[in-house]
Scaffold this motif. Structure first.
Motif, mmCIF file in Angstrom:
data_model
loop_
_atom_site.group_PDB
_atom_site.id
_atom_site.type_symbol
_atom_site.label_atom_id
_atom_site.label_comp_id
_atom_site.label_asym_id
_atom_site.label_seq_id
_atom_site.Cartn_x
_atom_site.Cartn_y
_atom_site.Cartn_z
ATOM 1 N N ILE A 179 12.220 -29.139 37.023
ATOM 2 C CA ILE A 179 11.267 -29.879 36.200
ATOM 3 C C ILE A 179 10.493 -30.883 37.056
ATOM 4 O O ILE A 179 9.308 -31.148 36.809
ATOM 5 N N ASP A 180 11.135 -31.421 38.060
ATOM 6 C CA ASP A 180 10.536 -32.400 38.963
ATOM 7 C C ASP A 180 9.475 -31.726 39.846
ATOM 8 O O ASP A 180 9.786 -30.816 40.625
ATOM 9 N N TYR A 181 8.230 -32.154 39.743
ATOM 10 C CA TYR A 181 7.141 -31.511 40.492
ATOM 11 C C TYR A 181 7.345 -31.603 41.997
ATOM 12 O O TYR A 181 6.905 -30.735 42.755
ATOM 13 N N LYS A 182 8.045 -32.659 42.457
ATOM 14 C CA LYS A 182 8.287 -32.813 43.898
ATOM 15 C C LYS A 182 9.175 -31.682 44.413
ATOM 16 O O LYS A 182 8.987 -31.200 45.529
ATOM 17 N N GLU A 183 10.132 -31.254 43.591
ATOM 18 C CA GLU A 183 10.986 -30.127 43.982
ATOM 19 C C GLU A 183 10.194 -28.824 43.996
ATOM 20 O O GLU A 183 10.438 -27.945 44.830
ATOM 21 N N ARG A 184 9.214 -28.692 43.077
ATOM 22 C CA ARG A 184 8.378 -27.491 43.076
ATOM 23 C C ARG A 184 7.492 -27.447 44.316
ATOM 24 O O ARG A 184 7.218 -26.371 44.865
ATOM 25 N N GLN A 185 7.034 -28.609 44.770
ATOM 26 C CA GLN A 185 6.286 -28.657 46.027
ATOM 27 C C GLN A 185 7.142 -28.171 47.190
ATOM 28 O O GLN A 185 6.669 -27.424 48.059
ATOM 29 N N LYS A 186 8.419 -28.571 47.194
ATOM 30 C CA LYS A 186 9.330 -28.110 48.237
ATOM 31 C C LYS A 186 9.530 -26.592 48.156
ATOM 32 O O LYS A 186 9.649 -25.921 49.190
ATOM 33 N N ASP A 187 9.570 -26.060 46.926
ATOM 34 C CA ASP A 187 9.684 -24.609 46.754
ATOM 35 C C ASP A 187 8.545 -23.884 47.469
ATOM 36 O O ASP A 187 8.756 -22.879 48.154
ATOM 37 N N HIS B 163 12.275 -22.804 38.500
ATOM 38 C CA HIS B 163 11.902 -23.986 39.282
ATOM 39 C C HIS B 163 12.425 -25.250 38.594
ATOM 40 O O HIS B 163 12.805 -25.225 37.426
ATOM 41 N N ASP C 82 15.473 -21.411 34.836
ATOM 42 C CA ASP C 82 14.106 -21.929 34.748
ATOM 43 C C ASP C 82 13.219 -21.534 35.934
ATOM 44 O O ASP C 82 12.025 -21.842 35.926
#
Length: 210
Positions: A112-120, A110, A108
């Motif tokens: 699904i959790d937007y907080k993890e995408r912010q960390k990315d 990234h 995927d």
């Protein structure tokens, strides 16, 4: 004359790329065409990432964004100028045609959790600003990944996208521009976004099992 020189330079660069890539490839008597490239982020030394059989022709980019994954390509298969992006496993069996402009993506990218995408984004900025590969510190543990398999005698038309976890059945045909999100049954033709059944391939055109 200029065209000839540019061609020779392009050929030389390709041969250099191929020499570097072959450290991570196990191959029979198959052929690599000039667009072929292998891209590895943090590769493990002495590890075989790509296994290729005999009499295949590869003109694709194979990309391992993490340090894991495996790509297996069988005999007599052709892969045009397409991208294979692997984290877990992508297997392409024998006598398969994959046209140009396709993308096989077994994860995927990234969470699904937007907080993890912010960390990315934060990690990417930090890596880039410190002169590293911009995904060097990416946390792959939060990214969903499932193997892709393309069975023998299948044909994938141009500009198709195959997403994680799908199996393309033996002899199936995926029409140009399709997005495959679910398994494709053997000896069928599918097309569209998402790809859906168009018709069955007639019995007389299927491979006979002796």
């Amino acid at each position: 004359m200029i065209g000839f020189i540019l061609h020779k330079i392009k050929q030389l660069l390709f041969l250099r790329r191929l020499k570097k890539a072959k450290k991570y490839i196990s191959v029979g008597n198959s052929h690599f065409l000039e667009a072929f490239d292998l891209l590895l982020n943090s590769p493990e030394p002495h590890r075989v990432y790509v296994k290729v059989g005999d009499d295949s022709m590869l003109n694709c980019n194979i990309i391992f964004e993490s340090g894991s994954g495996e790509v297996i390509i069988g005999d007599r298969s052709f892969i045009g100028a397409s991208q294979i992006i692997c984290k877990s496993k992508i297997e392409i069996e024998n006598d398969v045609f994959i046209a140009w402009g396709c993308c096989l993506y077994d994860h995927d990218s990234h969470a699904i959790d937007y907080k993890e995408r912010q960390k990315d984004i934060e990690r990417q900025l930090s890596d880039f600003r410190n002169g590293k590969n911009f995904i060097e510190s990416k946390d792959w543990n939060v990214v969903n990944s499932k193997p892709i398999k393309i069975c023998s005698n299948a044909w994938i038309g141009m500009n198709c996208i195959l997403l994680k976890g799908v199996t393309i059945g033996e002899g199936a045909i995926v029409g140009a521009g399709s997005v495959v999100t679910k398994d494709v049954a053997p000896w069928t033709i599918v097309g569209g976004n998402p790809a859906k059944l168009i018709k069955q391939i007639p019995v007389e055109l299927r491979k006979r099992i002796i």
